[in-house]
Design an enzyme around this catalytic site. Structure first.
Site, mmCIF file in Angstrom:
data_model
loop_
_atom_site.group_PDB
_atom_site.id
_atom_site.type_symbol
_atom_site.label_atom_id
_atom_site.label_comp_id
_atom_site.label_asym_id
_atom_site.label_seq_id
_atom_site.Cartn_x
_atom_site.Cartn_y
_atom_site.Cartn_z
ATOM 1 C CE LYS A 1 -11.937 4.067 0.216
ATOM 2 N NZ LYS A 1 -11.432 4.583 1.506
ATOM 3 C CD GLU B 1 -3.196 0.797 2.100
ATOM 4 O OE1 GLU B 1 -4.220 0.165 1.787
ATOM 5 O OE2 GLU B 1 -3.016 1.274 3.234
ATOM 6 C CG HIS C 1 5.870 -29.514 5.004
ATOM 7 N ND1 HIS C 1 6.275 -30.805 4.742
ATOM 8 C CD2 HIS C 1 6.591 -29.100 6.080
ATOM 9 C CE1 HIS C 1 7.191 -31.165 5.628
ATOM 10 N NE2 HIS C 1 7.398 -30.148 6.451
#
Length: 548
Positions: free
Chosen positions: A514, A355, A386
């Protein structure tokens, strides 16, 4: 702060030429030539942290040229600008002073002609008083019972930082149970509330403006849940506090503004855990431990501000990151903590880095002609071994990795920690030095395999090595050392943003989604067909309406 295109500097051009000399040099050959390599390419901090950057594809000449780049882009001047309160977040006309929140020396830091430290200290004192009351049981809910559970409602910086730190410092946890709700998906708040008792639950609503959609949606649902049991809206004041600057909206929600904890425009969201946003941390581990967290960060701030570039840990890590990102073409960096309590650390700095430095426009407003922020990801060891280490070891992508581990475990069960750390040490060794075809063939021959069997399998067992890593070994994960570690990464991100000529402390990339969501939300209120978007978005919305 100067606006200098790094790719036009003499240092950048020198690095391009140097890369041609270095691109085929192996880490193993660098160690073979220099038995003092670890001593030359490692440093300690405060006897709490060892940073080993010797297993990188760098030489002393590489670092000198990278430090020349830092000089040409005026990193030293930018550091002074930030610490002096200059408004280096120019797109929002704000100072950037998370360093003031943990300024334990209490020296004046001036913004717009005013020392900010008295207000910082006043909020800290108010937080301490509040924490002492809640933790001691003096703070009572509406039925006279003490608080047992605290729910932090926030998103982004108001959630990731406090959640990461409370998890990392769980060994210091008191009797209060901490819960974190961020996602606007109703499942998150619904599941968080299921085991809780309204009589003993305290909510912290973390939103500077008290208008953040996700946070306020969750806060209203929490209040509805609470009032379904408590009944009287007057009781809200005993069970909700606000981390905000909007006193009017806080009061209208039903929160006593005496229980509103302020912070300032010069506190960026992803750098806000040191502020009132960290109230959940202080409630979880006690205010004294919160102060130690601040002290650790302040110690790293001093190191960053005062140490020459060639010994400055955040600067060194930042320069090495730029070397891989811009010259080797590495697109990602992995953060791999070998400590289960640190399981949210990669996610926290995924936000912190991506960000901050995920920008394609430079400080002059022009598209860049170089790479800016890398993709950050990671999981705790040994789980990652793993899952995705296969690709790091034998894939076609170059992925520089930071390995982080404490020497002392908070849970010294049997030989668990020795096994964990043996993997920590082994992985960086394997990534650096690999395993040659000759070694594989000799190993198979010693095991009695036929030449045909060896030839059939051997190529798949070869590890090229030459995969770069940094190792950060902490004495122990304590509030102080964690504070220093977080600040180390914060200043690494800032350093890279300065050198890459981008604005690190704004985040305009979150706005468009937004805005469009606010436009789409009313369209979801009925069952009418939507035609106002592109064909894909229209089809998705209409199928959603059909299926819901």
């Amino acid at each position: 702060m100067k606006n200098i295109n790094p790719s036009q500097t003499a240092a950048w051009k020198a690095l391009q030429q140097h890369f041609e000399q270095m691109k085929d040099v192996t880490i193993s050959s660098l160690f073979a030539k220099d038995d003092q390599r670890f001593n030359r390419f490692s440093a300690t901090f405060d006897d709490q942290m060892l940073v080993d950057f010797s297993k990188n594809r760098i030489t002393s000449e590489t670092l000198e040229k990278l430090q020349d780049l830092a000089k040409e882009t005026d990193l030293a001047g930018a550091i002074k600008s930030m610490f002096s309160g200059e408004k280096i977040n120019r797109t929002e006309d704000r100072a950037v002073l998370h360093i003031a929140l943990r300024n334990r020396s209490n020296t004046p830091i001036v913004v717009d002609g005013k020392d900010v430290m008295p207000e910082v200290n006043a909020v800290l004192a108010k937080m301490k008083q509040f924490c002492d009351r809640v933790i001691s049981g003096d703070w009572k809910g509406y039925t006279g019972k003490a608080i047992t559970d605290v729910v932090n409602i926030g998103i982004g910086g108001s959630d990731l930082g406090p959640y990461m730190v409370t998890e990392a410092l769980r060994p210091y946890k008191n009797h209060l149970n901490m819960h974190f709700v961020s996602n606007v998906d109703g499942t998150h708040i619904a599941e968080a509330l299921k085991p809780l008792n309204p009589e003993t639950t305290l909510f912290l609503v973390a939103s500077k403006t008290f208008t953040t959609q996700e946070t306020m949606t969750n806060a209203h649902s929490a209040r509805d849940w609470f009032l379904s049991a408590a009944g009287d809206p007057a009781h809200v004041a005993k069970h909700f506090a606000a981390l905000s600057t909007n006193a009017k909206a806080v009061g209208e929600f039903g929160i006593d503004t005496n229980n509103m904890f302020e912070f300032w425009d010069w506190v960026g969201g992803r750098y806000s855990l040191w502020s009132a946003i960290g109230l959940s941390i202080a409630l979880s581990v006690g205010f004294e431990h919160f102060e130690q967290l601040l002290s650790g960060a302040h110690a790293m701030d001093k190191h960053f501000a005062e140490t020459p570039a060639e010994k400055n840990l955040p600067v060194l890590l930042a320069l090495i990151g730029i070397w891989y990102n811009n010259f080797f073409g590495a697109e990602t960096e992995a953060i791999l903590p070998y400590d289960q309590y640190m399981h949210r650390f990669p996610a926290y700095f995924q936000q912190g880095n991506m960000e901050s430095n995920g920008k394609y426009v430079d400080r002059n407003g022009h598209p860049v002609d170089y790479q800016t922020g890398p993709i950050i990801w990671g999981e705790p060891g040994t789980n990652g071994q793993h899952a995705f280490y296969q690709l790091i070891h034998q894939g076609t992508k170059l992925i520089p990795c930071d390995f982080i581990a404490p020497a002392i475990s908070h849970n010294p069960l049997s030989d668990h920690h020795a096994k964990l750390l043996s993997n920590f040490f082994a992985q960086t060794e394997a990534l650096a030095f690999g395993k040659s075809l000759e070694d594989v063939e000799a190993e198979f021959a010693a095991a009695g395999k036929t030449p045909e069997q060896v030839a059939h399998v051997a190529p798949f067992k070869v590890f090229e090595g030459n995969r770069p890593t940094n190792s950060i070994l902490l004495r122990e994960i304590t509030p102080f050392s964690l504070g220093a570690l977080i600040a180390l990464y914060e200043h690494k991100i800032f350093t890279q943003g300065v050198i890459l000529n981008i604005y690190t402390f704004d985040q305009w990339g979150v706005e468009l989604g937004k805005q469009l969501a606010n436009r789409i939300l009313p369209e979801l209120a009925d069952d009418q067909e939507v035609t106002s978007h592109d064909s894909s978005t229209n089809a998705l919305i209409n199928r959603f309406k059909n299926w819901r």
